[in-house]
Design an enzyme around this catalytic site. Structure first.
Site, PDB file in Angstrom:
ATOM      1  N   ASN A  13       0.872  -1.177   0.000  1.00 14.51           N
ATOM      2  CA  ASN A  13       0.000   0.000   0.000  1.00 14.51           C
ATOM      3  C   ASN A  13       0.906   1.223   0.000  1.00 14.51           C
ATOM      4  O   ASN A  13       1.450   1.594   1.032  1.00 14.51           O
ATOM      5  CB  ASN A  13      -0.899  -0.032   1.241  1.00 14.51           C
ATOM      6  CG  ASN A  13      -1.762   1.215   1.360  1.00 14.51           C
ATOM      7  OD1 ASN A  13      -1.805   2.038   0.442  1.00 14.51           O
ATOM      8  ND2 ASN A  13      -2.443   1.363   2.485  1.00 14.51           N
ATOM      9  N   TRP A  14       1.067   1.797  -1.171  1.00 11.29           N
ATOM     10  CA  TRP A  14       1.986   2.939  -1.301  1.00 11.29           C
ATOM     11  C   TRP A  14       1.414   4.207  -0.660  1.00 11.29           C
ATOM     12  O   TRP A  14       2.120   5.203  -0.528  1.00 11.29           O
ATOM     13  CB  TRP A  14       2.304   3.202  -2.770  1.00 11.29           C
ATOM     14  CG  TRP A  14       3.083   2.114  -3.456  1.00 11.29           C
ATOM     15  CD1 TRP A  14       3.503   0.935  -2.908  1.00 11.29           C
ATOM     16  CD2 TRP A  14       3.539   2.102  -4.820  1.00 11.29           C
ATOM     17  NE1 TRP A  14       4.183   0.197  -3.851  1.00 11.29           N
ATOM     18  CE2 TRP A  14       4.228   0.890  -5.022  1.00 11.29           C
ATOM     19  CE3 TRP A  14       3.425   2.997  -5.889  1.00 11.29           C
ATOM     20  CZ2 TRP A  14       4.809   0.553  -6.245  1.00 11.29           C
ATOM     21  CZ3 TRP A  14       3.993   2.668  -7.122  1.00 11.29           C
ATOM     22  CH2 TRP A  14       4.683   1.449  -7.294  1.00 11.29           C
ATOM     23  N   LYS A  15       0.134   4.185  -0.329  1.00 13.61           N
ATOM     24  CA  LYS A  15      -0.550   5.367   0.218  1.00 13.61           C
ATOM     25  C   LYS A  15      -0.295   6.572  -0.696  1.00 13.61           C
ATOM     26  O   LYS A  15      -0.212   6.406  -1.917  1.00 13.61           O
ATOM     27  CB  LYS A  15      -0.101   5.613   1.670  1.00 13.61           C
ATOM     28  CG  LYS A  15      -0.279   4.345   2.532  1.00 13.61           C
ATOM     29  CD  LYS A  15      -0.105   4.573   4.014  1.00 13.61           C
ATOM     30  CE  LYS A  15      -0.285   3.241   4.747  1.00 13.61           C
ATOM     31  NZ  LYS A  15      -0.213   3.365   6.206  1.00 13.61           N
ATOM     32  N   HIS A 101      -9.494   1.013   4.851  1.00 16.20           N
ATOM     33  CA  HIS A 101      -8.229   1.201   5.567  1.00 16.20           C
ATOM     34  C   HIS A 101      -8.474   2.131   6.757  1.00 16.20           C
ATOM     35  O   HIS A 101      -9.311   3.033   6.680  1.00 16.20           O
ATOM     36  CB  HIS A 101      -7.179   1.808   4.623  1.00 16.20           C
ATOM     37  CG  HIS A 101      -5.806   1.814   5.217  1.00 16.20           C
ATOM     38  ND1 HIS A 101      -5.406   2.773   6.108  1.00 16.20           N
ATOM     39  CD2 HIS A 101      -4.769   0.963   5.092  1.00 16.20           C
ATOM     40  CE1 HIS A 101      -4.168   2.515   6.497  1.00 16.20           C
ATOM     41  NE2 HIS A 101      -3.757   1.414   5.889  1.00 16.20           N
ATOM     42  N   GLU A 103      -6.955   4.600   7.801  1.00 19.44           N
ATOM     43  CA  GLU A 103      -6.828   6.032   7.484  1.00 19.44           C
ATOM     44  C   GLU A 103      -8.110   6.547   6.843  1.00 19.44           C
ATOM     45  O   GLU A 103      -8.511   7.702   7.045  1.00 19.44           O
ATOM     46  CB  GLU A 103      -5.599   6.244   6.580  1.00 19.44           C
ATOM     47  CG  GLU A 103      -4.300   6.060   7.372  1.00 19.44           C
ATOM     48  CD  GLU A 103      -3.139   5.487   6.598  1.00 19.44           C
ATOM     49  OE1 GLU A 103      -3.134   5.529   5.361  1.00 19.44           O
ATOM     50  OE2 GLU A 103      -2.215   4.969   7.260  1.00 19.44           O
ATOM     51  N   GLU A 173      -5.221  -4.876  10.604  1.00 18.65           N
ATOM     52  CA  GLU A 173      -4.208  -3.843  10.802  1.00 18.65           C
ATOM     53  C   GLU A 173      -4.503  -3.102  12.106  1.00 18.65           C
ATOM     54  O   GLU A 173      -5.323  -2.162  12.114  1.00 18.65           O
ATOM     55  CB  GLU A 173      -4.228  -2.844   9.646  1.00 18.65           C
ATOM     56  CG  GLU A 173      -3.911  -3.460   8.299  1.00 18.65           C
ATOM     57  CD  GLU A 173      -3.361  -2.418   7.333  1.00 18.65           C
ATOM     58  OE1 GLU A 173      -2.228  -2.602   6.878  1.00 18.65           O
ATOM     59  OE2 GLU A 173      -4.033  -1.425   7.056  1.00 18.65           O
ATOM     60  N   GLY A 179       2.495   2.492  10.801  1.00 19.00           N
ATOM     61  CA  GLY A 179       3.414   3.612  10.656  1.00 19.00           C
ATOM     62  C   GLY A 179       4.125   4.003  11.932  1.00 19.00           C
ATOM     63  O   GLY A 179       4.746   5.058  12.012  1.00 19.00           O
ATOM     64  N   SER A 219       3.515  -1.949  10.396  1.00 21.96           N
ATOM     65  CA  SER A 219       4.969  -1.993  10.636  1.00 21.96           C
ATOM     66  C   SER A 219       5.598  -3.342  10.292  1.00 21.96           C
ATOM     67  O   SER A 219       6.525  -3.787  10.966  1.00 21.96           O
ATOM     68  CB  SER A 219       5.280  -1.600  12.088  1.00 21.96           C
ATOM     69  OG  SER A 219       4.904  -0.253  12.330  1.00 21.96           O
ATOM     70  N   GLY A 240       2.924  -1.027   4.316  1.00 22.40           N
ATOM     71  CA  GLY A 240       2.963   0.395   3.986  1.00 22.40           C
ATOM     72  C   GLY A 240       4.380   0.837   3.699  1.00 22.40           C
ATOM     73  O   GLY A 240       4.921   0.629   2.613  1.00 22.40           O
ATOM     74  N   GLY A 241       5.033   1.424   4.703  1.00 22.55           N
ATOM     75  CA  GLY A 241       6.361   2.023   4.513  1.00 22.55           C
ATOM     76  C   GLY A 241       7.374   1.124   3.830  1.00 22.55           C
ATOM     77  O   GLY A 241       8.092   1.565   2.916  1.00 22.55           O
TER      78      GLY A 241
END
Ligand code: 13P
Length: 261
Positions: A13-15, A101, A103, A173, A179, A219, A240-241
């Site tokens: 997930n590149w966001k 998600h 977010e 999640e 994050g 994470s 993510g990251g």
């Protein structure tokens, strides 16, 4: 069905990160090295404006890497400024779409009911939804993890029949792990994954629940992926990251490849 019968799925997930050139370079690198994670379904979820070039870069590199959206409307078309319809994602080469998600739930007001409507629309268009659930730190500390996840799973997946559930991926999640560098322990994650599988059995049957892939997200890094992948109900990762670097993303996927071997 045993854990090893479910094909692991690792999605990036590149966001709202990277630009056109960096997205293409990352997609080309992942697709070009796809064989490092044989036996694992790989998915890249770029920002919507980069889906077409990313899909092109994957095709050019000859990699069997699927593309997913990060969100979609629950409507098929029409006067909904700024929205993207599920058939449009299909039209530009997406197989998957991330829905609900945390977010989107916390920053954009999405609810179990809206996620449920989106999941139905995505499935109707032929997309495989990745439906996200997870508790906040406050909820975990109040001992409400099970209640929160139960409500989210039952609400977000309400009314999906067995065939629809089998096409659906659930991503657990925990919000406190997203994050933050604070990954859930394999025991914490496995406990909730087993809960989710039990809820899926309640929505359909144990046979159906055993076929649904449940990803962990929050994470996930190369150095913690193997322990997560060793858990019987963790069928992949929503990253993510660490998905923004080909080396890290592939190392995580490789950890799940070891499980499927
Ligand atoms: P991080 O891997 O950056 O914690 O993000 C997880 C996530 O939200 C994936 O959807």
């Amino acid at each position: 069905m045993t854990a090893s019968a479910r094909t692991p799925i690792v999605a990036g997930n590149w966001k709202m990160n990277l630009d056109h050139a960096a997205g293409i370079a990352l997609a080309a690198a992942v697709a070009g090295r796809r064989s490092e994670a044989a036996g694992v379904d790989l998915v890249l979820c770029p920002p919507a404006v980069y889906i077409v070039p990313v899909a092109g870069a994957v095709a050019e590199a000859g990699g069997d890497v699927a593309i997913g959206g990060q969100n979609a409307s629950d409507k098929e078309q029409g006067a909904f400024t700024g929205e993207i319809a599920p058939p449009m994602l299909v039209d530009v080469g997406c197989c998957y779409v991330i829905l609900g998600h945390s977010e989107r739930r916390t920053l954009f007001g999405e609810t179990d009911a809206s996620v449920n409507a989106k999941a139905k629309a995505a499935l109707a268009a032929g997309l495989l939804p990745i439906v996200c659930v997870g508790e906040t730190l406050e909820e975990r500390e109040a001992g409400r993890t099970e209640a929160v996840v139960t409500e989210q799973v039952n609400g977000s997946l309400a009314g999906l029949d067995a065939a629809a559930l089998e096409k659906t991926v659930v991503a657990y999640e925990p919000v406190w792990a997203i994050g933050t560098g604070k990954v859930a322990t394999p025991e914490q994650a496995q406990e909730v994954h087993a809960l989710v599988r039990g809820l899926l059995a309640g929505l359909a049957s144990a046979e159906t629940a055993a076929k649904v892939r449940i990803q962990y997200g929050g994470s996930v890094k190369p150095d913690n992926a193997a322990h997560l992948a060793a858990c019987p109900d963790i069928d992949g990762a929503l990253v993510g990251g660490a998905s923004l670097k080909a080396d890290d993303f592939l190392a995580i996927a490789k950890a799940f490849a070891a499980r499927s071997a």
